[in-house]
Design an enzyme around this catalytic site. Structure first.
Site, PDB file in Angstrom:
ATOM      1  CG  ASP A  76      -0.192  -0.065   2.542  1.00 37.01           C
ATOM      2  OD1 ASP A  76       1.049   0.107   2.544  1.00 37.01           O
ATOM      3  OD2 ASP A  76      -0.837  -0.292   3.583  1.00 37.01           O
ATOM      4  CG  ASP A  83       1.740   3.550   4.674  1.00 36.54           C
ATOM      5  OD1 ASP A  83       0.561   3.223   4.466  1.00 36.54           O
ATOM      6  OD2 ASP A  83       2.624   2.751   5.026  1.00 36.54           O
ATOM      7  CG  ASP A 111      -2.897   3.070   5.580  1.00 32.56           C
ATOM      8  OD1 ASP A 111      -4.057   2.821   5.220  1.00 32.56           O
ATOM      9  OD2 ASP A 111      -2.121   2.203   6.025  1.00 32.56           O
TER      10      ASP A 111
END
Length: 508
Positions: A340, A342, A432
Site C-alpha cells: 500500500d 502511506d 493510508d
C-alpha cells in the site's frame, strides 16, 4: 585443555542411529569444537539419514575426521595424542567436504581444497611441566563480528545479499505469528534482519560466527539451505493446510489472524467458501477487501506511489496551500514495490491540521476516485504516552482508503507487465493518510517510515540503553521525567546518542 574440549561427552559415546549404512568404506567423526553440540547432532542425523556411518567417539574405525574453523596445528596435535594406532591414515577434512558430500548424497572425492594440512603445533609447558598445552588462536569470522544486536545501529539497504535465507526465516516467522508463538516469531525476524545487513552473501556457517541473534534453530535452517539449496522445514510449513488458509484469508484487507483462524475452524478453506457462507457477516472494511481483492492483493509500484502522491498533494494544496505531505513507508526507504502507500499530512502551524483530513477526503470523493474510506479521529492523550506496546496503532487522526488510480494518471512504468485480462483502464490502490500535529510530526515520520524491525529495535534501544521511552508520538526521558522535543528525525537520533540513519538504510 584442547583434548578435554574435543572429547565426546559420555552420554554421546557409542550412540548410533538405526539408519541403513550405504557407504561402509567411510566412517566419519565430527569434531564438536567450534561446531557446537546442537549443530553436530543435526549434521550427524543428516549424514546417517543419507547412509553415512558417523561415530560420536574417535576410534581406529574412523576414516574421515571433519572439523570446522579449528587451527590446523592444534587439531593435528590433539589427533596425535588421541591414542590412535596410525594417525597418518586419517583423512582430516574441512567441513566443506562434508557439505559437498551431503549435497551429492554420497562421499565425494577428497580434493586438496578439502584437506586440513599437517602443521607443526606451537607448544609450551604447562605449570606442572609434564604435558604440552597447545597455544591456539581463534580464526576471525569472515563476517563483521561487530554487528550490533540492534537494527538501529546497523545500516541496511534494499540490497539483500542473503535473500535465500531471509525469505525462509520470514516465512517461518509468519507461521509462528499465526501460531501465536511470539518468541520464535521475534527470533526469526531478528535473525533475518541481521542477515539483511551483511555486505556479502553467506556461503558457510563459519562466516557468521559471533554474529548476534542467530540461534541454533536459525543456523540449522541455514545449514539445510547451504547443503540442499532449500529448506525442508519451510516446505513443510507451506504445505500445511492451516498455514495456507490463514495466509490466504489475511491477504484480504480488513482480515486479521484471529478472524482468519475463526474462519479456518469453521472448515472454510477458500475465499469463495467465505463469500458463500450465509452465517458470516463481513464488516464494511472486509467487504471492500473482497470487492477490490484482485487489485489490492497485487503489488503497488513506485511509479503508482508517485502518481498517488501527486494526486493527494494537489488535493491538499488546493485546500491549504501551505500543507505538508510526506510519502512514508517502504517507498521512502527506496523500495520499488509495496502493498500500500502511506502518507503523513500536516500544517506548519499547530492546530491548523484539524479538519484538513476530512476536507481532503471530501475532495477525493468529489473527484470520483474515492472507492472506500474509514476515518478515525485523534485520540492522542499525552498523559498516557509514550506506549511500550509496539504493535499498538498510534492515536493520530487517520483514514484508511482505497483510491481509484487511472491509467492515464501514471507515468509509463517499463518494469510493469500489464495484466492481459485487465482492460478497464484503472486499478484500486490501498492508501493510508495520517494527520499528526506539527509538534508530533518528526516522531510520526520516523515511526511510519519503518521498517518494522528497525522501529522495534530503535524503541528497544531507547528503553534498555538510554532509559527512555519512544513511540510514534513522543520521546520521554524516564530519568529526567520530561518529554524531549524534536522538529526532525535527526533531533530524535541526537537525543538517543545515535548517528542519524538515512531512510534508505533502514530496511531491516
Amino acid at each position: 585443555v584442547f583434548n578435554h574440549i574435543l572429547q565426546p561427552r559420555p552420554v554421546e559415546a557409542g550412540a548410533r542411529g538405526q539408519e541403513e549404512v550405504k557407504f561402509n568404506e567411510v566412517t566419519v567423526y565430527l569434531v564438536e569444537r567450534k561446531m557446537g553440540s546442537s549443530r553436530r547432532s543435526f549434521l550427524t542425523s543428516l549424514a546417517r539419514s543419507k547412509g553415512f556411518r558417523v561415530e560420536y567417539a574417535l576410534s581406529d574405525e574412523v576414516t574421515h575426521v571433519v572439523a570446522e574453523d579449528n587451527q590446523a596445528g592444534a587439531l593435528w596435535a590433539w589427533l596425535r595424542g588421541s591414542g590412535l594406532r596410525d594417525v597418518s591414515r586419517l583423512q582430516v577434512l574441512d567441513i566443506s567436504w562434508f557439505t559437498d558430500s551431503m549435497r551429492e548424497g554420497r562421499p565425494v572425492t577428497v580434493e586438496t581444497s578439502h584437506c586440513i594440512p599437517v602443521r607443526e603445533p606451537v607448544v609450551s609447558l604447562s605449570v606442572g611441566g609434564h604435558f604440552p598445552a597447545i597455544l591456539t588462536e581463534c580464526s576471525p569470522p569472515t563476517a563483521d563480528a561487530n554487528v550490533s544486536q540492534y537494527a538501529c545501529l546497523r545500516r541496511t539497504t534494499t540490497e539483500n545479499h542473503n535473500k535465500i535465507f531471509t525469505d525462509v526465516l520470514e516465512e517461518l516467522a509468519e507461521n509462528s505469528e499465526f501460531n501465536e508463538s511470539k518468541g520464535p516469531c521475534l527470533a526469526f525476524r531478528r535473525a533475518a534482519s541481521v542477515l539483511k545487513s551483511l555486505p556479502s552473501a553467506v556461503h558457510c556457517l563459519g562466516a557468521i560466527q559471533g554474529l548476534p541473534c542467530l540461534g541454533e534453530h536459525t543456523k540449522a535452517v541455514m545449514e539445510e539451505i547451504l547443503i540442499f539449496g532449500r529448506s525442508f522445514k519451510v516446505e513443510e510449513v507451506q504445505s500445511d493446510e492451516r498455514y495456507q488458509a490463514l495466509k490466504l484469508f489475511t491477504s484480504v484487507f480488513g482480515v486479521g489472524p484471529k478472524t482468519a483462524e475463526k474462519w479456518y475452524r469453521r472448515g472454510l478453506r477458500s475465499l469463495k467458501e467465505i463469500l458463500a457462507e450465509p452465517n458470516i457477516q463481513l464488516n464494511r472494511m472486509q467487504r471492500a477487501g473482497f470487492l477490490y481483492y484482485r487489485d489490492i492483493s497485487k503489488a503497488v509500484s513506485k511509479t503508482e506511489a508517485k502518481a498517488l502522491r501527486s494526486i493527494i498533494e494537489e488535493t491538499a494544496h488546493w485546500i491549504a496551500p501551505d500543507s505538508i505531505l510526506a510519502l512514508t513507508g517502504g517507498f521512502r526507504r527506496g523500495k520499488e514495490y509495496g502493498h500500500d502507500v502511506d502518507f503523513l499530512l500536516t500544517m506548519p502551524e499547530m492546530g491548523k491540521e484539524e479538519g484538513l483530513l476530512l476536507r481532503v477526503i471530501d475532495r477525493l470523493r468529489d473527484q470520483g476516485i474515492l472507492l472506500y474510506c474509514e476515518h478515525q479521529g485523534s485520540t492522542v492523550d499525552m498523559s498516557k504516552l509514550p506506549s511500550r506496546r509496539f504493535e499498538a496503532m498510534d492515536h493520530f487522526e487517520k483514514c484508511f482508503l482505497i483510491l481509484r488510480l487511472e491509467e492515464g494518471q501514471m507515468e509509463r512504468d517499463e518494469g510493469l507487465q500489464k495484466d492481459p485480462g485487465e482492460s478497464r483502464g484503472w486499478r484500486a490502490v490501498r492508501v493510508d493518510l495520517v494527520a499528526p500535529p506539527v509538534d508530533r510530526y518528526a516522531f510520526a515520520l520516523l515511526g511510519w517510515t519503518g521498517s518494522r524491525q528497525f522501529e522495534r529495535d530503535l524503541r528497544r534501544f531507547a528503553r534498555k540503553e538510554r532509559g527512555m521511552c519512544l513511540d510514534n508520538h513522543a520521546l520521554y526521558d524516564k530519568t529526567k521525567k520530561l518529554f524531549l522535543p524534536a522538529t526532525s528525525e535527526e533531533d530524535i537520533f541526537a537525543h538517543l546518542g545515535l548517528e542519524y540513519v538515512e531512510p534508505w538504510q533502514r530496511n531491516a
